[in-house]
Motif scaffolding. Structure first.
Motif, PDB file in Angstrom:
ATOM      1  N   LEU A  54      -3.594  14.168   1.095  1.00 23.69           N
ATOM      2  CA  LEU A  54      -3.361  13.365  -0.103  1.00 23.69           C
ATOM      3  C   LEU A  54      -1.929  12.840  -0.238  1.00 23.69           C
ATOM      4  CD1 LEU A  54      -5.038  12.282  -2.402  1.00 23.69           C
ATOM      5  CD2 LEU A  54      -4.506  14.336  -3.694  1.00 23.69           C
ATOM      6  N   PRO A  55      -0.895  13.652  -0.040  1.00 25.01           N
ATOM      7  CA  PRO A  55       0.465  13.106  -0.172  1.00 25.01           C
ATOM      8  C   PRO A  55       0.760  11.970   0.810  1.00 25.01           C
ATOM      9  CG  PRO A  55       0.524  15.495  -0.247  1.00 25.01           C
ATOM     10  CD  PRO A  55      -0.880  15.104   0.154  1.00 25.01           C
ATOM     11  N   ALA A  56       0.350  12.114   2.054  1.00 27.55           N
ATOM     12  CA  ALA A  56       0.582  11.061   3.045  1.00 27.55           C
ATOM     13  C   ALA A  56      -0.229   9.814   2.714  1.00 27.55           C
ATOM     14  CB  ALA A  56       0.237  11.569   4.444  1.00 27.55           C
ATOM     15  N   THR A  57      -1.437  10.012   2.222  1.00 23.08           N
ATOM     16  CA  THR A  57      -2.278   8.876   1.841  1.00 23.08           C
ATOM     17  C   THR A  57      -1.642   8.102   0.700  1.00 23.08           C
ATOM     18  OG1 THR A  57      -4.268  10.035   2.564  1.00 23.08           O
ATOM     19  CG2 THR A  57      -4.572   8.229   0.996  1.00 23.08           C
ATOM     20  N   ARG A  58      -1.150   8.814  -0.303  1.00 27.49           N
ATOM     21  CA  ARG A  58      -0.488   8.154  -1.433  1.00 27.49           C
ATOM     22  C   ARG A  58       0.753   7.395  -0.983  1.00 27.49           C
ATOM     23  NH1 ARG A  58      -1.227  13.108  -5.661  1.00 27.49           N
ATOM     24  NH2 ARG A  58      -3.291  12.502  -6.399  1.00 27.49           N
ATOM     25  N   ARG A  59       1.534   8.009  -0.091  1.00 22.52           N
ATOM     26  CA  ARG A  59       2.734   7.324   0.418  1.00 22.52           C
ATOM     27  C   ARG A  59       2.366   6.045   1.158  1.00 22.52           C
ATOM     28  NH1 ARG A  59       4.425  12.559   1.507  1.00 22.52           N
ATOM     29  NH2 ARG A  59       3.731  12.416   3.653  1.00 22.52           N
ATOM     30  N   ALA A  60       1.321   6.090   1.973  1.00 23.36           N
ATOM     31  CA  ALA A  60       0.908   4.905   2.727  1.00 23.36           C
ATOM     32  C   ALA A  60       0.463   3.793   1.778  1.00 23.36           C
ATOM     33  CB  ALA A  60      -0.215   5.265   3.708  1.00 23.36           C
ATOM     34  N   ILE A  61      -0.311   4.136   0.765  1.00 23.32           N
ATOM     35  CA  ILE A  61      -0.744   3.119  -0.193  1.00 23.32           C
ATOM     36  C   ILE A  61       0.451   2.569  -0.960  1.00 23.32           C
ATOM     37  CG2 ILE A  61      -2.058   2.778  -2.341  1.00 23.32           C
ATOM     38  CD1 ILE A  61      -4.245   4.544  -1.083  1.00 23.32           C
ATOM     39  N   ASP A  62       1.387   3.434  -1.325  1.00 22.90           N
ATOM     40  CA  ASP A  62       2.603   2.973  -2.008  1.00 22.90           C
ATOM     41  C   ASP A  62       3.391   2.005  -1.126  1.00 22.90           C
ATOM     42  OD1 ASP A  62       2.006   4.533  -4.211  1.00 22.90           O
ATOM     43  OD2 ASP A  62       3.435   6.132  -3.699  1.00 22.90           O
ATOM     44  N   GLN A  63       3.472   2.291   0.173  1.00 21.10           N
ATOM     45  CA  GLN A  63       4.200   1.419   1.099  1.00 21.10           C
ATOM     46  C   GLN A  63       3.504   0.068   1.235  1.00 21.10           C
ATOM     47  OE1 GLN A  63       4.411   3.886   4.580  1.00 21.10           O
ATOM     48  NE2 GLN A  63       6.304   4.883   3.926  1.00 21.10           N
ATOM     49  N   ILE A  64       2.192   0.077   1.335  1.00 18.09           N
ATOM     50  CA  ILE A  64       1.450  -1.186   1.414  1.00 18.09           C
ATOM     51  C   ILE A  64       1.695  -2.001   0.148  1.00 18.09           C
ATOM     52  CG2 ILE A  64      -0.857  -2.230   1.452  1.00 18.09           C
ATOM     53  CD1 ILE A  64      -1.759   0.238   3.128  1.00 18.09           C
ATOM     54  N   ALA A  65       1.590  -1.359  -1.003  1.00 20.07           N
ATOM     55  CA  ALA A  65       1.777  -2.056  -2.280  1.00 20.07           C
ATOM     56  C   ALA A  65       3.197  -2.600  -2.413  1.00 20.07           C
ATOM     57  CB  ALA A  65       1.448  -1.123  -3.442  1.00 20.07           C
ATOM     58  N   ALA A  66       4.191  -1.827  -1.990  1.00 20.57           N
ATOM     59  CA  ALA A  66       5.583  -2.276  -2.085  1.00 20.57           C
ATOM     60  C   ALA A  66       5.814  -3.494  -1.201  1.00 20.57           C
ATOM     61  CB  ALA A  66       6.525  -1.142  -1.697  1.00 20.57           C
TER      62      ALA A  66
END
Length: 79
Positions: free
Chosen positions: A28-40
């Motif tokens: 979950l933490p890595a998944t959230r970071r990846a989605i945050d990076q895509i969104a940014a």
């Protein structure tokens, strides 16, 4: 009200979580970071945003995530 010891006793009576749940929670933490990076990146790059919106599943996979309806919806909501 239950005290901490009673809560611990009750928790011990529960069956173990399925392995898939444990793995998903660990990712979950890595998944959230990846989605945050895509969104940014989508916020700063209009072309990337357009490409991502056109292929949400592909964007997740390029970020190293296995695409799922839940992740697609989360990414869509972030964009």
């Amino acid at each position: 009200m239950y005290d901490e010891e009673r809560i611990a006793e009750l928790l011990r009576t529960l069956p173990e979580a399925p392995e898939a749940w444990v793995l998903a929670a660990a990712r979950l933490p890595a998944t959230r970071r990846a989605i945050d990076q895509i969104a940014a990146l989508a916020e700063t790059d209009a072309g990337f945003r357009e490409q991502t919106l056109a292929d949400l599943e592909g964007a997740l996979e390029r970020a190293g995530l296995a695409s799922s309806p839940v992740l697609v919806e989360r990414l869509r909501n972030r964009l």
